[in-house]
Motif scaffolding. Structure first.
Motif, mmCIF file in Angstrom:
data_model
loop_
_atom_site.group_PDB
_atom_site.id
_atom_site.type_symbol
_atom_site.label_atom_id
_atom_site.label_comp_id
_atom_site.label_asym_id
_atom_site.label_seq_id
_atom_site.Cartn_x
_atom_site.Cartn_y
_atom_site.Cartn_z
ATOM 1 N N SER A 134 19.162 -20.475 33.057
ATOM 2 C CA SER A 134 18.374 -21.544 33.067
ATOM 3 C C SER A 134 18.153 -21.972 31.747
ATOM 4 N N SER A 135 18.089 -23.270 31.279
ATOM 5 C CA SER A 135 17.662 -23.551 29.964
ATOM 6 C C SER A 135 16.059 -23.415 29.709
ATOM 7 N N LEU A 136 15.484 -22.924 30.636
ATOM 8 C CA LEU A 136 13.924 -22.676 30.378
ATOM 9 C C LEU A 136 13.860 -21.231 30.047
ATOM 10 N N HIS A 137 14.936 -20.592 29.907
ATOM 11 C CA HIS A 137 14.972 -18.918 29.348
ATOM 12 C C HIS A 137 14.055 -18.656 28.352
ATOM 13 N N LEU A 138 14.242 -19.448 27.195
ATOM 14 C CA LEU A 138 13.267 -19.104 26.062
ATOM 15 C C LEU A 138 11.755 -19.399 26.205
ATOM 16 N N GLU A 139 11.380 -20.275 26.865
ATOM 17 C CA GLU A 139 10.019 -20.622 27.492
ATOM 18 C C GLU A 139 9.523 -19.425 28.298
ATOM 19 N N TRP A 140 10.430 -19.069 29.228
ATOM 20 C CA TRP A 140 9.881 -18.048 30.215
ATOM 21 C C TRP A 140 9.816 -16.835 29.368
ATOM 22 N N ARG A 141 10.643 -16.440 28.532
ATOM 23 C CA ARG A 141 10.440 -15.134 27.736
ATOM 24 C C ARG A 141 9.375 -15.037 26.803
ATOM 25 N N ALA A 142 8.743 -16.356 26.185
ATOM 26 C CA ALA A 142 7.498 -16.534 25.604
ATOM 27 C C ALA A 142 6.513 -16.274 26.378
ATOM 28 N N ALA A 143 6.508 -17.010 27.582
ATOM 29 C CA ALA A 143 5.299 -16.765 28.709
ATOM 30 C C ALA A 143 5.118 -15.210 28.944
ATOM 31 N N CYS A 144 6.238 -14.527 29.080
ATOM 32 C CA CYS A 144 6.206 -13.121 29.384
ATOM 33 C C CYS A 144 5.572 -12.258 28.269
#
Length: 179
Positions: A134-144
């Motif tokens: 998904s295009s929110l991959h980087l936001e998800w990784r940062a949140a993790c």
């Protein structure tokens, strides 16, 4: 692209503590003007196609979680590795109120500390079958990554969880939490 790179220095700060049931925190990168949660809501409020969904998600967080129920498991059922995705997945009924967000276009990531303390991160448009696609991959990784560092700081007592007062403090009792 490196995804397990350490998150830069960030502060934990209160985002909203006026709800009857839950205090919300957010993260802000060192030297940033705006915290990650406000960046999310400001961004999607400014895009006409997502404005309504953005307002619906904001209301859900402030009223359903903050005022009415707290961070009960029924409203935090979207497991996304180290974080939870908001809004709730599927139909969930809490105290005779049914929450349902079918095909909801936005995802905001959160870390539930207790039923009364939640840390909100950033998110984006859920436009793929998984976070990785998904295009929110980087936001998800940062949140993790944020979540891992916060969990570690809680385990080693660098951050103290004060459930009674619904707040997080630094190990020295101060409200300034920098990781």
């Amino acid at each position: 692209m490196q995804t397990n790179k350490k998150v830069n220095i960030f502060a934990l700060e209160i985002w909203d503590d006026e709800g009857a049931k839950c205090t919300f925190y957010t993260v802000k990168y060192d030297n940033a003007i705006t915290n990650e949660t406000d960046l999310f809501f400001e961004k999607y409020d400014a895009i006409p196609a997502y404005k309504e969904a953005n307002q619906e998600l904001l209301s859900h967080i402030i009223y359903a979680i903050g005022d009415d129920h707290g961070a009960v498991d029924e409203l935090f059922n979207r497991d996304e590795n180290e974080v939870k995705g908001l809004p709730v997945q599927g139909k969930r009924t809490v105290e005779n109120i049914t929450y349902h967000f079918p095909e909801f276009p936005l995802r905001l990531y959160a870390l539930k500390i207790t039923n009364n303390i939640v840390i909100l991160f950033n998110g984006g448009i859920k436009d793929g079958p998984t976070n990785q696609k998904s295009s929110l991959h980087l936001e998800w990784r940062a949140a993790c990554e944020f979540a891992k560092r916060i969990d570690e700081a809680i385990r080693d007592d660098s951050i103290i969880v004060d459930e009674k007062n619904r707040k997080l403090t630094n190990y020295d009792g101060s409200n300034e939490i920098i990781l």
